[in-house]
Design a protein around this motif. Structure first.
Motif, PDB file in Angstrom:
ATOM      1  N   TYR A  53       0.837  -1.201   0.000  1.00 43.99           N
ATOM      2  CA  TYR A  53       0.000   0.000   0.000  1.00 43.99           C
ATOM      3  C   TYR A  53       0.871   1.249   0.000  1.00 43.99           C
ATOM      4  CZ  TYR A  53      -3.292  -3.508   1.634  1.00 43.99           C
ATOM      5  OH  TYR A  53      -4.050  -4.642   1.753  1.00 43.99           O
ATOM      6  N   GLY A  56      -0.816   3.865   4.856  1.00 45.40           N
ATOM      7  CA  GLY A  56      -1.602   3.230   5.906  1.00 45.40           C
ATOM      8  C   GLY A  56      -2.130   4.319   6.827  1.00 45.40           C
ATOM      9  N   LYS A  80      -4.413   1.552   3.234  1.00 44.20           N
ATOM     10  CA  LYS A  80      -4.716   0.477   4.190  1.00 44.20           C
ATOM     11  C   LYS A  80      -5.243   1.081   5.489  1.00 44.20           C
ATOM     12  CE  LYS A  80      -4.360  -3.632   6.195  1.00 44.20           C
ATOM     13  NZ  LYS A  80      -5.388  -4.622   5.941  1.00 44.20           N
ATOM     14  N   ASP A  97       1.012  -5.128   9.095  1.00 41.76           N
ATOM     15  CA  ASP A  97       0.231  -4.156   8.321  1.00 41.76           C
ATOM     16  C   ASP A  97       0.961  -2.826   8.190  1.00 41.76           C
ATOM     17  OD1 ASP A  97      -1.750  -5.972   7.778  1.00 41.76           O
ATOM     18  OD2 ASP A  97      -3.177  -5.168   9.238  1.00 41.76           O
ATOM     19  N   CYS A 101       3.049  -0.888   4.356  1.00 43.43           N
ATOM     20  CA  CYS A 101       2.717   0.431   3.808  1.00 43.43           C
ATOM     21  C   CYS A 101       3.983   1.224   3.514  1.00 43.43           C
ATOM     22  CB  CYS A 101       1.846   1.213   4.792  1.00 43.43           C
ATOM     23  SG  CYS A 101       0.282   0.386   5.158  1.00 43.43           S
TER      24      CYS A 101
END
Length: 192
Positions: A53, A56, A80, A97, A101
């Motif tokens: 991504y 984030g 994200k 996660d 990003c």
């Protein structure tokens, strides 16, 4: 400005110099040892930077349903949403996660700290004035890692994903010596 309800028996370390000052002013002995324990995460959890991504977004809990957040999320599939409430017992996914990003826009202090710990460019944002304690905790953290204290970028209906990515390009890695924090720990640390 909160009231210290009880003096701690012992303080080993604090997040930053503002926390130390607060305690000293209330007669609590406090060593000059700074650092949020989340800065130690890379010593415990290895994470690869597999970028999926461009951006984030990590909001504080009260902002999860903010309409300006929803507007940002709808601008691109390359954004994200990292909702700290969704991870349950699988907290390592937060790290994965964030590391997925290119950069992070966060109103969550720990969104910023985890990003810094793993070298992910980031910028502080605000969707509202809901952050408990105002700027205190952010400034306390920034002072502990030699970062310039900036006000957040306030997100409104005109904020673009591209603008936030551009702001992240101004990010510089933090300066943090983990050893004093590790040495101050009152219990045995394994593999740190």
């Amino acid at each position: 400005d909160s009231v210290l309800k009880e003096k701690p028996a012992r303080v080993c370390a604090v997040r930053g110099p503002l926390s130390r000052k607060y305690l000293l002013e209330r007669g609590v002995e406090c060593p000059e040892v700074y650092g949020d324990p989340a800065l130690l995460l890379p010593r415990i959890v290895k994470a690869e930077r597999k970028i999926k991504y461009k951006l984030g977004i990590v909001p504080i809990v009260p902002d999860i349903n903010n309409p300006n957040l929803k507007s940002l999320l709808s601008q691109s599939d390359d954004v994200k949403f990292i909702n700290m409430m969704d991870y349950g017992n699988d907290w390592r996914r937060v790290i994965e996660d964030i590391c997925s990003c290119e950069c992070i826009a966060s109103s969550s202090l720990h969104g910023l700290i985890v990003s810094d710990a793993y070298g992910v460019p980031n910028v502080r944002v605000a969707f509202s004035d809901c952050a408990a304690g105002g700027d205190f905790k952010y400034n306390d953290y920034y002072m502990s890692v030699s970062r310039e204290m900036n006000k957040p970028i306030y997100i409104d209906e005109n904020t673009s994903v591209d603008n936030l990515i551009e702001q992240c390009r101004k990010w510089k890695p933090i300066t943090f010596d983990a050893q004093p924090l590790i040495d101050s720990c009152p219990f045995d640390l394994i593999n740190i």
